[in-house]
Design an enzyme around this catalytic site. Structure first.
Site, short mmCIF file in Angstrom:
data_model
loop_
_atom_site.label_atom_id
_atom_site.label_comp_id
_atom_site.label_asym_id
_atom_site.label_seq_id
_atom_site.Cartn_x
_atom_site.Cartn_y
_atom_site.Cartn_z
N GLN A 115 0.83 -1.07 0.13
CA GLN A 115 0.04 0.10 -0.19
C GLN A 115 0.86 1.29 -0.04
O GLN A 115 1.60 1.37 0.82
CB GLN A 115 -1.07 0.02 1.36
CG GLN A 115 -1.65 1.22 1.45
CD GLN A 115 -2.60 0.94 2.54
OE1 GLN A 115 -3.87 0.61 2.62
NE2 GLN A 115 -2.43 1.68 3.90
N SER A 151 4.44 -1.59 4.12
CA SER A 151 4.50 -3.07 4.68
C SER A 151 4.94 -4.02 3.51
O SER A 151 4.02 -3.64 2.51
CB SER A 151 3.38 -3.40 5.54
OG SER A 151 3.27 -2.77 6.70
N GLU A 235 -10.60 -2.05 6.70
CA GLU A 235 -9.62 -2.29 7.72
C GLU A 235 -10.31 -2.76 9.04
O GLU A 235 -9.61 -2.91 9.94
CB GLU A 235 -8.45 -1.16 7.94
CG GLU A 235 -7.50 -1.18 6.67
CD GLU A 235 -6.21 -0.40 6.73
OE1 GLU A 235 -5.35 -0.85 6.89
OE2 GLU A 235 -6.46 0.83 7.31
N SER A 360 -3.64 7.56 13.55
CA SER A 360 -3.24 7.85 14.61
C SER A 360 -4.83 8.14 15.63
O SER A 360 -5.93 8.38 14.97
CB SER A 360 -2.45 9.16 14.82
OG SER A 360 -3.31 10.43 14.43
#
Length: 383
Positions: A115, A151, A235, A360
């Site tokens: 991503q 990742s 997600e 966050s």
């Protein structure tokens, strides 16, 4: 929605458990394991529409598979970004040609994805990205810019990249969602990011005129923000429930360590252990509840706030029950060999990032305040 498991669901669970018992200990590398999952029909359980996935499975059966996978201690997935993030996005926004090109390869475990969202100057502020994609005359875009915290970038065959295709645009406007092949030597460079745990799951990715085909823009040029926000909504749900199986196993190890060290005799530690257990149960019921809902704008933000803080507190508790021993261990401080961490030290250090990555805590609270509660937006430029 009644989220009980039927007899058919339990039979599906038993089949999944038997398959994992037979195959999960085969010693395959991660890419070969993805192909084994694809051959077994376990990738794309929810993609029955169009015949792009493998076997058909209800939502409760998808939960059963995810939970059994987590319990089996099977190898970590390399294909989850393609399966759980990109695939639902293509099903919702992709053209028939895009679905036909990419979904079968994901379902077979043949192509892995990463991503390309966060950037050094635009981590949580996704609308502030500066990576640009310029239209070329040969039916492609030229992508230039830098992504970070990517990742699996070293393993991935493709990257979905949010880039600015309108040079005069700002913030949410003028962005596009591009599918970019990673095998472009000289145009794409991947640099691992060494973490304080000693590992390097994340990477920096540099695009220097990388090619992306015009027909591989998802949702159309300029629709990148809408597509990107849709992807972030995936997600949560089934994957969150599977994550909680791993959390429960970690909590069990912390409880055993507290008993072995005698820390469980401390009423404060005992209270924290009980709170961790109770909060994990709340997370599970919240996840099951939101699976049966639709259009809940704040559900994914609430879920992220719950598990991020919980896991971080578990890391702190893991060291507390160890006492002074938590500060030492099988450590090699020489300059020629990296130091080693035990499981609790690794849990503590890695969980420091839980309230940052994936959005966050501050961003999640802002989303809930503005989009769910309807509170006024903060004035721009106010610190």
């Amino acid at each position: 929605m009644d989220f009980g498991f039927s007899a058919q669901d339990q039979a599906f669970r038993a089949e999944a458990r038997a398959w994992l018992t037979e195959h999960a200990s085969g010693g395959l590398d991660r890419r070969s394991w993805e192909r084994a999952l694809g051959k077994g029909g376990w990738i794309g359980l929810g993609w029955a529409e169009g015949g792009y996935g493998n076997r058909t499975a209800t939502l409760t059966q998808q939960v059963a598979w995810a939970e059994e996978y987590a319990r089996s201690c099977a190898p970590p997935r390399s294909g989850h970004i393609g399966e759980n993030l990109l695939a639902p996005t293509l099903l919702a926004h992709g053209t028939p040609e895009q679905k036909g090109r990419f979904l079968p390869a994901i379902a077979a475990g043949d192509e892995l994805w990463c991503q390309g969202y966060s950037e050094p100057g635009a981590g949580s502020d996704l609308a502030g990205i500066r990576t640009k994609a310029e239209r070329a005359g040969d039916g492609t875009y030229r992508v230039t810019g830098q992504k970070i915290w990517t990742s699996l970038a070293r393993e991935a065959d493709w990257c979905f990249v949010l880039a600015r295709t309108d040079p005069g645009s700002s913030r949410h406007r003028g962005l596009s969602f591009l599918l970019v092949p990673m095998d472009q030597p000289g145009r794409i460079e991947v640099r691992p990011i060494r973490q304080m745990t000693g590992t390097s799951e994340f990477n920096e990715v540099f695009f220097d005129g990388a090619h992306a085909r015009v027909e591989h823009v998802v949702g159309g040029e300029g629709a990148g923000w809408r597509v990107a926000m849709s992807l972030l909504g995936f997600e949560r749900g089934v994957s969150t429930l599977a994550q909680q199986i791993g959390f429960a196993a970690e909590l069990g190890r912390v409880v055993r360590a507290a008993v072995d060290s005698g820390a469980v005799g401390d009423p404060v530690v005992r209270d924290r252990l009980v709170r961790q257990w109770a909060e994990l149960r709340v997370m599970r019921w919240n996840a099951l509840r939101t699976l049966g809902s639709s259009g809940d704008a704040g559900a994914s933000s609430v879920a992220k706030l719950l598990w991020g803080g919980w896991h971080q507190r578990l890391g702190e508790l893991a060291l507390q029950v160890r006492g002074a021993a938590a500060g030492v261990g099988p450590v090699d401080w020489s300059v020629t060999a990296p130091y080693e961490l035990d499981a609790f030290q690794n849990l503590f250090l890695f969980s420091r990032a839980d309230t940052i990555y994936g959005g966050s805590d501050q961003v999640q609270r802002t989303i809930i305040a503005e989009r769910v509660l309807g509170l006024p937006k903060e004035p721009k430029g106010v610190v």
